[in-house]
Design an enzyme around this catalytic site. Structure first.
Site, short mmCIF file in Angstrom:
data_model
loop_
_atom_site.label_atom_id
_atom_site.label_comp_id
_atom_site.label_asym_id
_atom_site.label_seq_id
_atom_site.Cartn_x
_atom_site.Cartn_y
_atom_site.Cartn_z
N GLY A 38 0.81 -1.21 0.00
CA GLY A 38 0.00 0.00 0.00
C GLY A 38 0.84 1.26 0.00
O GLY A 38 2.01 1.24 -0.38
N HIS A 50 4.42 1.97 -8.07
CA HIS A 50 3.48 0.84 -8.00
C HIS A 50 2.56 0.84 -9.23
O HIS A 50 2.27 -0.20 -9.80
CB HIS A 50 2.59 0.94 -6.76
CG HIS A 50 3.31 0.82 -5.46
ND1 HIS A 50 3.46 1.88 -4.60
CD2 HIS A 50 3.90 -0.25 -4.86
CE1 HIS A 50 4.11 1.48 -3.52
NE2 HIS A 50 4.40 0.19 -3.66
N GLN A 61 15.35 -8.41 -3.31
CA GLN A 61 14.07 -9.09 -3.07
C GLN A 61 13.65 -9.92 -4.30
O GLN A 61 13.13 -11.02 -4.16
CB GLN A 61 13.00 -8.04 -2.75
CG GLN A 61 11.59 -8.60 -2.66
CD GLN A 61 10.59 -7.59 -2.13
OE1 GLN A 61 10.44 -7.48 -0.93
NE2 GLN A 61 9.88 -6.88 -2.99
O1 PAF Z 1 8.08 -4.99 -1.88
C1 PAF Z 1 7.12 -4.95 -1.08
O2 PAF Z 1 6.34 -4.01 -1.05
C2 PAF Z 1 6.91 -6.11 -0.14
O3 PAF Z 1 8.13 -6.63 0.30
C3 PAF Z 1 6.02 -7.23 -0.72
C4 PAF Z 1 6.68 -7.89 -1.92
C5 PAF Z 1 4.68 -6.65 -1.13
C6 PAF Z 1 5.78 -8.31 0.33
O4 PAF Z 1 5.13 -7.81 1.46
#
Ligand code: PAF
Length: 283
Positions: free
Chosen positions: A31, A37, A153
């Site tokens: 969020g 995003h 990540q």
């Molecule tokens: O990158 C993010 O915002 C978070 O690490 C994710 C991938 C939504 C997991 O909570």
């Protein structure tokens, strides 16, 4: 666009889509959405029949509980932005829905988690793997979209997908930057006006280091960034590493890889920011 709160409701709706042979894309988020995003959502909408966006601040990935409390939450604004971007379903579960009982699973990522964010944020990637795997099981997407700002990540999630043998494609999308170059992040809104002005130096120094790198060794380029960041009183550097883009292991020389990325984590006042720059791309 529909807002869905439970996994069972989501599964029911997506099963109907699958029966109609519609492809499903997922954008996992926490969020406090911004244009970065929305770039993932736009790509997901363009490449799939159905776009699911999850909005969930995942407690298990916060090694620092004060960071969890301070994490911005703007659900109404998020929903309005997602509707405009063409999202089909927003999945906004409560913590009890995703963790009806503690998740005791331990993932192992070997060398991938022993560098950069790993030592600074113990347990962070395990928490990411816990929630992302739960989202993948709930949505069963054909594709999932992640931003390259969180470079490590993406490597961790690719490794998790391989370990669990999940049948989906991970799509890495380029960093989206503010007009002055600062990498977009939900954390940017916690910067004071003075910190916000300074924060732009992170991307500026990374960009300058690419010019510097053309005529200097890898070690000198690493030192160049460390020295520049270190000379700013508002900054506190966690790390600057120049790594192989696939293994994430630090490199000694530019010739040691065809995919070379510099990754930084730095506190600007109280806010921890990350960014990266590609020195050599295999793509
Ligand atoms: O990158 C993010 O915002 C978070 O690490 C994710 C991938 C939504 C997991 O909570």
């Amino acid at each position: 666009m529909e807002i869905v709160k439970t996994k069972s409701e989501l599964k029911e709706k997506l099963s109907a889509c699958r029966r109609r042979h519609q492809s499903i894309g997922l954008v996992p988020t926490m969020g406090a959405l911004h244009a970065g995003h929305i770039s993932l959502v736009s790509r997901c909408v363009a490449e799939n029949d159905i776009c699911v966006v999850s909005v969930f601040v995942n407690p298990t990935q916060f090694n620092d509980k004060s960071d969890l409390v301070a994490y911005p939450r703007t659900p109404e604004k998020d929903a309005a932005m997602l509707e405009k971007a063409g999202c089909s379903y927003v999945f906004m579960p409560e913590v009890e829905e995703m963790y009806p009982q503690p998740d005791t699973r331990q993932f192992h990522f070997g060398a991938l988690e022993q560098v950069m964010e790993g030592p600074y944020r113990p347990g962070h990637f395990n928490g990411v793997a816990q929630i992302v795997s739960k989202l993948f099981y709930a949505v069963e997407p054909d594709r999932a979209y992640f931003g390259e700002k969180d470079f490590q990540q993406i490597a961790i999630i690719r490794s998790m997908v391989a370990q669990l043998q999940l049948p989906l494609e991970i799509i890495a999308c380029p960093i989206v930057r503010e007009a002055d170059g600062l990498a977009m992040s939900s954390r940017n809104q916690r910067l004071s006006p003075e910190e916000r002005k300074k924060a732009v130096l992170i991307s500026r120094y990374l960009s300058e280091s690419r010019t510097f790198a053309a005529e200097n060794s890898l070690a000198a380029t690493k030192a160049f960034v460390e020295q520049k960041i270190g000379s700013e009183p508002l900054f506190r550097l966690d790390y600057y590493e120049i790594v192989d883009g696939r293994t994430l292991q630090p490199l000694k020389s530019w010739d040691d890889s065809d995919y070379v990325v510099g990754c930084i984590a730095v506190y600007c006042g109280p806010v921890r920011l990350i960014d990266n720059i590609i020195y050599k791309s295999c793509k």
